[in-house]
Design an enzyme around this catalytic site. Structure first.
Site, short mmCIF file in Angstrom:
data_model
loop_
_atom_site.label_atom_id
_atom_site.label_comp_id
_atom_site.label_asym_id
_atom_site.label_seq_id
_atom_site.Cartn_x
_atom_site.Cartn_y
_atom_site.Cartn_z
N CYS A 73 7.24 -39.91 -15.69
CA CYS A 73 5.77 -40.30 -16.06
C CYS A 73 5.16 -39.38 -16.33
O CYS A 73 5.11 -38.18 -15.42
CB CYS A 73 5.28 -41.70 -15.44
SG CYS A 73 3.81 -41.77 -15.81
N CYS A 79 -2.23 -39.86 -11.99
CA CYS A 79 -2.29 -41.48 -12.07
C CYS A 79 -2.45 -41.54 -10.04
O CYS A 79 -1.58 -41.66 -9.57
CB CYS A 79 -1.39 -42.01 -12.35
SG CYS A 79 -1.07 -44.16 -12.01
N CYS A 82 1.86 -44.22 -8.46
CA CYS A 82 3.20 -43.15 -8.28
C CYS A 82 3.00 -41.54 -7.36
O CYS A 82 2.25 -40.91 -7.70
CB CYS A 82 4.40 -42.74 -8.41
SG CYS A 82 4.54 -44.27 -9.52
N GLN A 284 5.41 -61.76 -4.63
CA GLN A 284 6.46 -60.35 -5.02
C GLN A 284 6.91 -58.97 -6.28
O GLN A 284 7.48 -59.99 -6.94
CB GLN A 284 7.66 -60.18 -3.98
CG GLN A 284 7.74 -60.76 -2.36
CD GLN A 284 7.28 -59.44 -1.29
OE1 GLN A 284 7.28 -58.75 -1.93
NE2 GLN A 284 7.43 -60.25 -0.41
N TYR A 313 3.26 -66.47 8.44
CA TYR A 313 2.97 -65.59 6.90
C TYR A 313 3.81 -65.99 5.37
O TYR A 313 3.87 -65.09 5.66
CB TYR A 313 1.99 -64.62 7.07
CG TYR A 313 2.50 -64.13 8.95
CD1 TYR A 313 1.05 -63.70 8.96
CD2 TYR A 313 3.00 -63.87 10.15
CE1 TYR A 313 0.49 -63.28 10.01
CE2 TYR A 313 2.83 -62.71 11.00
CZ TYR A 313 1.30 -63.02 11.15
OH TYR A 313 1.06 -62.85 12.25
N GLU A 334 0.41 -70.54 6.26
CA GLU A 334 0.19 -69.97 5.55
C GLU A 334 -1.87 -70.11 5.37
O GLU A 334 -1.87 -70.46 5.53
CB GLU A 334 0.23 -69.51 3.95
CG GLU A 334 -0.41 -68.56 3.69
CD GLU A 334 -0.46 -67.50 3.18
OE1 GLU A 334 0.19 -66.84 3.33
OE2 GLU A 334 -1.83 -67.23 3.48
N ASP A 383 6.29 -62.16 8.19
CA ASP A 383 6.24 -61.75 7.38
C ASP A 383 4.36 -61.31 6.99
O ASP A 383 4.02 -61.62 6.35
CB ASP A 383 6.71 -61.69 6.33
CG ASP A 383 6.48 -61.53 5.24
OD1 ASP A 383 6.17 -59.78 4.53
OD2 ASP A 383 6.65 -62.15 3.58
N CYS A 410 5.45 -54.86 5.82
CA CYS A 410 5.54 -54.23 5.47
C CYS A 410 4.62 -52.76 6.04
O CYS A 410 4.04 -51.83 4.99
CB CYS A 410 4.05 -54.54 4.30
SG CYS A 410 3.18 -55.37 4.67
N1 SAH Z 1 6.25 -64.31 3.47
C1 SAH Z 1 5.50 -63.94 1.24
C2 SAH Z 1 4.54 -63.59 2.03
C3 SAH Z 1 3.89 -62.07 2.83
S1 SAH Z 1 2.52 -61.04 2.75
C4 SAH Z 1 6.41 -63.62 0.38
O1 SAH Z 1 7.13 -62.58 1.24
O2 SAH Z 1 5.71 -63.76 -0.20
C5 SAH Z 1 2.03 -61.94 4.01
C6 SAH Z 1 0.84 -63.43 3.91
O3 SAH Z 1 0.60 -63.55 5.02
C7 SAH Z 1 -0.54 -63.37 2.62
O4 SAH Z 1 -0.06 -63.95 2.05
C8 SAH Z 1 -1.67 -63.47 3.77
O5 SAH Z 1 -2.60 -64.82 2.70
C9 SAH Z 1 -0.89 -63.85 5.22
N2 SAH Z 1 -1.92 -64.36 6.18
C10 SAH Z 1 -2.97 -63.12 6.82
N3 SAH Z 1 -3.26 -63.86 7.78
C11 SAH Z 1 -2.75 -64.05 8.08
C12 SAH Z 1 -2.35 -65.16 9.31
N4 SAH Z 1 -3.83 -65.06 10.63
N5 SAH Z 1 -2.01 -65.97 9.82
C13 SAH Z 1 -1.08 -66.46 8.87
N6 SAH Z 1 -0.91 -66.09 7.49
C14 SAH Z 1 -2.14 -64.83 7.35
#
Ligand code: SAH
Length: 546
Positions: A73, A79, A82, A284, A313, A334, A383, A410
C-alpha cells in the site's frame, strides 16, 4: 552514553517494539525508531530523550535490511492501520512468535515452552471482512474518505485499502458520488455539523454477502432510494442500512439502525457453522484465520461428545458453537446482552440444543453457577479482552479443576501473567500456538492448552491438599509461613509476621493474645503498606480465612 534532543545517531535495528517501531542501540542508549525494520542500519534524529532511551525520527536508511520489502500500500507509512508492511511476511511471523515466547519466558517465568509453529496466512492481504471508512473534506473542499493517519483524526485519502475486500472501493466511489450529486455534507468533528460520518462495509467471505451501512448525524439521507439503487448494482449487496449517531464523540456507531433495503444482517460461515452478523455485532475480522484459530481451540479441547464445557467471554457465541459440535453441553458467558441475544439466535439458526448462554461478568457468573449447581466442567475455554482474566475467575477455575483449560488470547503479556497463576496452582502448559489474525499489524493471537497436572511436586501437593481438605480442620486458617509463602509466590512481595497480624486484626480474625500489639498508643510500629495488605488479604481468601 547519554543522548539529547536533536542529536543524530547511527544504529542497527535489532528488535521491534509493541507498535512495530524499530529498536536499536547507540552506545548502550536504546532508541525507538518508527518505520525502521529489524536488520536496517539507520540514521535517526533524537526527538525525545530520557535517561537510558529515546525516540528517534528516521532520517536515512543507510543499509536496508534484507527483510525489507516494498509495502503493498502506497500509504503504509502515514496510515495508522498497518505497522509492519515494510517487513517481509516471513519475518513478521518470526517476530510475532518471538513476542509470544518472550512474554511467556519473561512475564510467565516459563522455560522449555511447548511452542507450535505460528499459523500464518498464505496471502497476507485483503483478509478483512469489515471496514469503517471515515468521510471528511480535503483542504480544497472535496469529499474524501480513507483512513486516519496514525494517532490523529486527519484522513489519508485511500479507497482501496490493501487489507480490505476489492468491493470496498466500488462502494465508496458510489457513496461519494451520491453525496456530491445530492450536496450531502460530510460530518465535521470540530463543528459537529454535516451528515455522513462513516461508511461501514461488512463482507461474508464464504457467502459473498455484503452489507453497506452509512453512519449519519441525522435521521435521514437525501435520495435514499437512489443510493440503494446504485449500491444494488454491485452484485454482492444484500443489505443497505443507516446507523444514527448524533453524539459528538469518537465512538463510530450509534445505537439505532434502520434498514433501507434487503436484510438487516449478512450471513457468513466459519467451518460448518453459520452466523448472522448485523451492523452492531462483534465478529472476528479475519474469517480465514478465525476458522484456524477456532479449529486449534477445538483440537486442544479434545472433545468426545461427553464433555461439559464453559466458553467464557463468548461474544456472539462463535467459539461456543464450534465447541458445541463435539460437546455434550456448552455454556457461554458474555458481558454484552445484545451479543448474548445473537449467540442464542446463532445457536437456533444452526439447530444446536446443547448450549446455554448467560449475560454477565465471567468472574461473577462462573463462581455463582458453580456454587449453585456444584457441577464440574471438563473443559473451560477463555477468550478475554486485552486485560486478560480477572483473578477471581482464575481462582474459580482452579477450584473447579477442569481437565483442560484452553486460553485464547489477544495479548500475550496478560496471557503470560494468567498462565503463571494457573500453573502455580497445578496446571501444566501443554501447547502454545500463535495465530496471525492480523497480518501486517503488530497484533498476534495465541491459543494455549493447559491440562490438570499430576499431583506430584512437593509444592503442588501442599496447595492441593489445602484446597481439597475440609477447611474446618483449619479453624485458624493457614500458618504465618504458609501465608508468607503464598504472598511471595503470587506477588513477589515479602511480608512480615507483624504485617500479617495487623491485617488479621483488621479482618477480625483472632490473633494470639497481645501478639504484636503496640505497647502504647504512641509507639511507632511500621504499618502494612496497601499493596502488601491487598496481597495478604488475597492469601486469607485463598486459605478460606475470610
Ligand atoms: N470469543 C468471542 C469474543 C472474544 S472478544 C469471539 O471469538 O468472537 C472478548 C469478549 O469478552 C467481548 O465480547 C467482550 O464484550 C467480553 N467481555 C469483556 N469483559 C468481560 C467480562 N468481565 N465477562 C464476560 N465477558 C466480557
Amino acid at each position: 552514553m547519554e543522548y539529547r534532543k536533536n542529536d543524530i545517531v547511527t544504529l542497527k535495528i535489532e528488535d521491534c517494539g509493541i507498535d512495530g517501531e524499530g529498536i536499536g542501540k547507540a552506545d548502550g542508549f536504546t532508541v525507538f525508531v518508527k518505520d525502521a525494520v529489524i536488520g536496517d542500519t539507520v540514521r535517526a534524529k533524537i526527538m525525545k530523550a530520557k535517561k537510558n532511551y529515546g525516540y528517534g525520527r528516521l532520517e536515512e536508511i543507510l543499509t536496508p535490511s534484507p527483510n525489507r520489502v516494498e509495502p503493498e500500500c502506497a500509504f503504509a507509512r502515514q496510515c495508522g492501520g498497518c505497522q509492519l508492511q515494510a517487513l517481509s511476511y516471513e519475518k513478521q511471523l518470526e517476530f510475532k512468535a518471538g513476542k509470544v515466547k518472550g512474554h511467556l519466558e519473561r512475564i510467565g517465568g516459563f522455560t522449555d515452552i511447548p511452542m507450535e509453529e505460528i499459523l500464518g496466512m498464505e496471502q497476507p492481504f485483503h483478509y478483512r471482512n469489515k471496514a469503517q471508512f471515515p468521510v471528511g473534506k480535503s483542504k480544497d473542499g472535496r469529499i474524501i474518505t480513507g483512513f486516519y493517519a496514525g494517532r490523529t483524526h486527519s484522513i489519508i485519502e485511500n479507497r482501496d485499502c490493501a487489507l480490505g475486500v476489492s468491493q470496498n472501493k466500488e462502494v465508496l466511489d458510489r457513496v461519494i458520488s451520491h453525496m456530491e450529486k445530492y450536496h450531502i455534507q460530510p460530518y465535521d468533528e470540530n463543528t459537529g455539523k454535516g451528515l455522513v460520518r462513516h461508511v461501514l462495509i461488512r463482507y461474508g467471505f464464504f457467502t459473498d454477502e455484503m452489507m453497506v451501512c452509512l453512519i449519519i448525524n441525522g435521521e435521514e439521507l437525501p435520495g435514499e432510494d437512489a443510493l440503494v439503487k446504485s449500491l444494488r448494482e454491485i452484485p454482492e449487496t444484500v443489505s443497505v442500512m443507516v446507523n444514527v449517531n448524533k453524539k459528538r464523540n469518537n465512538v463510530i456507531l450509534g445505537e439505532t439502525v434502520r434498514l433501507l433495503w434487503g436484510k438487516p444482517y449478512i450471513t457468513d460461515k466459519i467451518g460448518e457453522i453459520s452466523y448472522q452478523i448485523s451492523p452492531l455485532s462483534f465478529f472476528q475480522v479475519n474469517p480465514y484465520q478465525t476458522g484456524r484459530l477456532y479449529g486449534k481451540a477445538l483440537e486442544y479441547a479434545d472433545l468426545t461428545s461427553n464433555e461439559t464445557v464453559w466458553d467464557l467471554y463468548c461474544g456472539i457465541g462463535t467459539i461456543s458453537l464450534f465447541l458445541a459440535q463435539k460437546a455434550k453441553m456448552v455454556r457461554g458467558v458474555e458481558i454484552i446482552p445484545a451479543a448474548i441475544e445473537n449467540a442464542k439466535e446463532n445457536a437456533k439458526l444452526n439447530g444446536f440444543t446443547n448450549t446455554e448462554f448467560f449475560v454477565g461478568k465471567a468472574e461473577e457468573v462462573l463462581p455463582e453457577q458453580y456454587a449453585r449447581t456444584g457441577e464440574r466442567a471438563d473443559v473451560i475455554v477463555v477468550d478475554p479482552p486485552r486485560k486478560g482474566c480477572d483473578e477471581t475467575l482464575l481462582a474459580t477455575i482452579i477450584e473447579m479443576q477442569p481437565d483442560r483449560v484452553v486460553y485464547v488470547s489477544c495479548d500475550s503479556a496478560t496471557l503470560a501473567r494468567d498462565l503463571k497463576y494457573l500453573c502455580a496452582h497445578g496446571y501444566q502448559l501443554k501447547k502454545v500456538c500463535p495465530v496471525d489474525m492480523f497480518p501486517n499489524t503488530v497484533s498476534v493471537e495465541t491459543v494455549v492448552l493447559l491440562s490438570k497436572g499430576k499431583v506430584d511436586s512437593k509444592k503442588i501437593r501442599v496447595e492441593f491438599s489445602l484446597e481439597d481438605m475440609d477447611m474446618s480442620e483449619f479453624q485458624d486458617g493457614a500458618t504465618y509461613p504458609q501465608i508468607k509463602e503464598y504472598v511471595l509466590e503470587h506477588t513477589g512481595l515479602k511480608v512480615s509476621n507483624l504485617y500479617i497480624s495487623q491485617i488479621k486484626r483488621k479482618c477480625g480474625i483472632g490473633v494470639g493474645k497481645n501478639y504484636n500489639l503496640p505497647k502504647s498508643e504512641d509507639s511507632r510500629q511500621p504499618q502494612c503498606p496497601p499493596e502488601k495488605e491487598k496481597a495478604i488479604r488475597e492469601a486469607f481468601k485463598y486459605f478460606g480465612m475470610i
